[in-house]
Design a protein around this motif. Structure first.
Motif, PDB file in Angstrom:
ATOM      1  N   PHE A   1       0.832  -1.207   0.000  1.00 33.40           N
ATOM      2  CA  PHE A   1       0.000   0.000   0.000  1.00 33.40           C
ATOM      3  C   PHE A   1       0.872   1.265   0.000  1.00 33.40           C
ATOM      4  O   PHE A   1       0.692   2.163  -0.833  1.00 33.40           O
ATOM      5  CB  PHE A   1      -0.918  -0.005   1.216  1.00 33.40           C
ATOM      6  CG  PHE A   1      -1.646   1.300   1.445  1.00 33.40           C
ATOM      7  CD1 PHE A   1      -2.819   1.581   0.752  1.00 33.40           C
ATOM      8  CD2 PHE A   1      -1.156   2.228   2.342  1.00 33.40           C
ATOM      9  CE1 PHE A   1      -3.495   2.781   0.957  1.00 33.40           C
ATOM     10  CE2 PHE A   1      -1.810   3.438   2.544  1.00 33.40           C
ATOM     11  CZ  PHE A   1      -2.985   3.716   1.849  1.00 33.40           C
ATOM     12  N   VAL A   2       1.821   1.330   0.911  1.00 39.89           N
ATOM     13  CA  VAL A   2       2.660   2.520   1.035  1.00 39.89           C
ATOM     14  C   VAL A   2       3.542   2.694  -0.198  1.00 39.89           C
ATOM     15  O   VAL A   2       3.706   3.808  -0.716  1.00 39.89           O
ATOM     16  CB  VAL A   2       3.515   2.443   2.319  1.00 39.89           C
ATOM     17  CG1 VAL A   2       4.527   3.588   2.360  1.00 39.89           C
ATOM     18  CG2 VAL A   2       2.627   2.475   3.553  1.00 39.89           C
TER      19      VAL A   2
ATOM     20  N   THR B   1       2.993   1.697  -3.281  1.00 41.12           N
ATOM     21  CA  THR B   1       2.208   2.141  -4.439  1.00 41.12           C
ATOM     22  C   THR B   1       1.775   3.591  -4.272  1.00 41.12           C
ATOM     23  O   THR B   1       1.742   4.355  -5.246  1.00 41.12           O
ATOM     24  CB  THR B   1       0.974   1.237  -4.638  1.00 41.12           C
ATOM     25  OG1 THR B   1       1.368  -0.134  -4.570  1.00 41.12           O
ATOM     26  CG2 THR B   1       0.339   1.486  -5.991  1.00 41.12           C
ATOM     27  N   LEU B   2       1.460   3.987  -3.046  1.00 42.27           N
ATOM     28  CA  LEU B   2       1.130   5.393  -2.777  1.00 42.27           C
ATOM     29  C   LEU B   2       2.293   6.300  -3.165  1.00 42.27           C
ATOM     30  O   LEU B   2       2.106   7.301  -3.874  1.00 42.27           O
ATOM     31  CB  LEU B   2       0.768   5.554  -1.300  1.00 42.27           C
ATOM     32  CG  LEU B   2       0.322   6.935  -0.820  1.00 42.27           C
ATOM     33  CD1 LEU B   2      -0.550   6.789   0.435  1.00 42.27           C
ATOM     34  CD2 LEU B   2       1.502   7.851  -0.478  1.00 42.27           C
TER      35      LEU B   2
ATOM     36  N   TYR C   1       2.457   9.066  -6.193  1.00 41.91           N
ATOM     37  CA  TYR C   1       2.656  10.464  -5.800  1.00 41.91           C
ATOM     38  C   TYR C   1       3.793  11.095  -6.596  1.00 41.91           C
ATOM     39  O   TYR C   1       3.639  12.156  -7.205  1.00 41.91           O
ATOM     40  CB  TYR C   1       2.933  10.554  -4.299  1.00 41.91           C
ATOM     41  CG  TYR C   1       3.236  11.952  -3.833  1.00 41.91           C
ATOM     42  CD1 TYR C   1       2.211  12.895  -3.711  1.00 41.91           C
ATOM     43  CD2 TYR C   1       4.537  12.340  -3.533  1.00 41.91           C
ATOM     44  CE1 TYR C   1       2.484  14.196  -3.308  1.00 41.91           C
ATOM     45  CE2 TYR C   1       4.812  13.638  -3.124  1.00 41.91           C
ATOM     46  CZ  TYR C   1       3.791  14.563  -3.014  1.00 41.91           C
ATOM     47  OH  TYR C   1       4.058  15.838  -2.617  1.00 41.91           O
TER      48      TYR C   1
ATOM     49  N   GLY D   1      -3.611   2.143  -2.480  1.00 43.12           N
ATOM     50  CA  GLY D   1      -2.416   2.986  -2.410  1.00 43.12           C
ATOM     51  C   GLY D   1      -2.337   3.941  -3.578  1.00 43.12           C
ATOM     52  O   GLY D   1      -1.968   5.118  -3.413  1.00 43.12           O
TER      53      GLY D   1
ATOM     54  N   CYS E   1      -4.848   6.762  -3.074  1.00 42.63           N
ATOM     55  CA  CYS E   1      -4.369   7.709  -2.064  1.00 42.63           C
ATOM     56  C   CYS E   1      -3.205   8.551  -2.579  1.00 42.63           C
ATOM     57  O   CYS E   1      -3.117   9.753  -2.291  1.00 42.63           O
ATOM     58  CB  CYS E   1      -3.954   6.960  -0.798  1.00 42.63           C
ATOM     59  SG  CYS E   1      -5.322   6.199   0.094  1.00 42.63           S
ATOM     60  N   GLY E   2      -2.315   7.934  -3.347  1.00 38.66           N
ATOM     61  CA  GLY E   2      -1.187   8.679  -3.908  1.00 38.66           C
ATOM     62  C   GLY E   2      -1.654   9.776  -4.843  1.00 38.66           C
ATOM     63  O   GLY E   2      -1.179  10.925  -4.773  1.00 38.66           O
TER      64      GLY E   2
ATOM     65  N   GLY F   1      -6.003   4.176 -10.052  1.00 34.63           N
ATOM     66  CA  GLY F   1      -5.931   5.238  -9.060  1.00 34.63           C
ATOM     67  C   GLY F   1      -6.041   6.614  -9.689  1.00 34.63           C
ATOM     68  O   GLY F   1      -6.761   7.489  -9.184  1.00 34.63           O
TER      69      GLY F   1
END
Length: 286
Positions: free
Chosen positions: A46-47, A49-50, A54, A136, A139-140, A235
């Motif tokens: 998750f982190v 991919t975020l 980003y 992720g 969110c990114g 995303g």
């Protein structure tokens, strides 16, 4: 214990090998749900991919802003397509290096699906990884929009869309071949046979994977903006939420999944001859 043997065509044993292929992952391993290592890996996916979305989407938007003549930009401004490709490939290199020991560093549902088809990960882990990667990515992209709201929608939100002048078949083909290159590189870079022969390979594995992403972006940015990662495309589409991005969304799921499946089958059953080895093991035990 006898040494593990390669099996030649026809079932005859070959020379002893100094490596061992890991056993196939169970299809449905409910015991995994009780292990903290699974949830730690899901959080890492998750982190990672975020962070990937980003940095990469910010790079795309920054390039478009710097080349926008209406906003005082110039055609030769910004990082260019080369810089965008480096942003995507470089981030994959960094994030695979950081998370490989925790989650395997997938950061891509197509990679996860390819490894699942090769029985490298269980169905439980596959589903949780893909969900974490998609969340992720959302969110990114959400962070990018939150920090750059005035630029985000104006410059397309980093969403993947089929470029003007290309038909859907061309876009689908670009995504299939691009993802094949990536997933094939993942299998080759993490092959236990190669790791045994070349001890430096485990350390360098993130490098060819990131470089594969870089090269594919150079080739396919003009066609589809380069997906090869369904979470990345999904995303961006969720946060951008425009009709064109959703109309083309199927290309960025179907293409990568076909490419990943083809790469898994090619590596496992042709290059590694898994079917012949299994047949040889069966004959030798008969």
């Amino acid at each position: 214990m006898a040494k593990d043997l390669d099996v030649q065509e026809g079932g005859a044993p070959a020379a002893a090998r100094d490596y061992a292929d890991p056993p196939p992952a169970p299809l449905l391993d409910m015991e995994e749900l009780r292990k903290w290592s699974l949830y730690r890996a899901v959080i890492a996916e998750f982190v990672a991919t975020l962070l990937f979305l980003y940095v990469s989407v910010l790079t795309v938007i920054g390039y478009k802003a710097q080349t926008d003549a209406n906003a005082g930009g110039v055609d030769c401004g910004g990082v260019g397509i080369l810089g965008i490709a480096w942003a995507f490939g470089g981030m994959i290199f960094v994030l695979v290096y950081c998370t490989a020991g925790i989650s395997g560093g997938h950061i891509n549902p197509a990679v996860t699906m390819g490894l699942f088809l090769a029985r490298k990960v269980s169905l439980v882990r596959t589903v949780l990884y893909i969900v974490a990667q998609c969340l992720g990515a959302i969110c990114g992209c959400g962070l990018v929009k939150a920090f750059q709201s005035s630029y985000y929608t104006r410059y397309g939100g980093g969403a993947n869309e089929l470029a003007d002048g290309y038909n859907k078949g061309t876009g689908l083909g670009a995504e299939i071949i691009g993802t094949f290159v990536l997933v094939y590189t993942v299998f080759s870079a993490t092959d236990p046979k190669r790791n045994a022969r070349d001890s430096h390979v485990p350390v360098l594995a993130p490098l060819p994977i990131g470089f594969a992403v870089f090269m594919v972006h150079l080739a396919t940015i003009p066609i589809t903006g380069t997906g090869i990662n369904p979470a990345r495309s999904f995303g961006a589409a969720v946060i951008y939420n425009q009709e064109k991005a959703w109309d083309d969304q199927w290309i960025f799921w179907v293409g990568p999944m076909i490419g990943a499946a083809a790469a898994a089958l090619y590596h496992q059953f042709i290059l590694r001859a898994a079917a012949i080895k299994a047949l040889g093991s069966f004959r030798s035990s008969a």
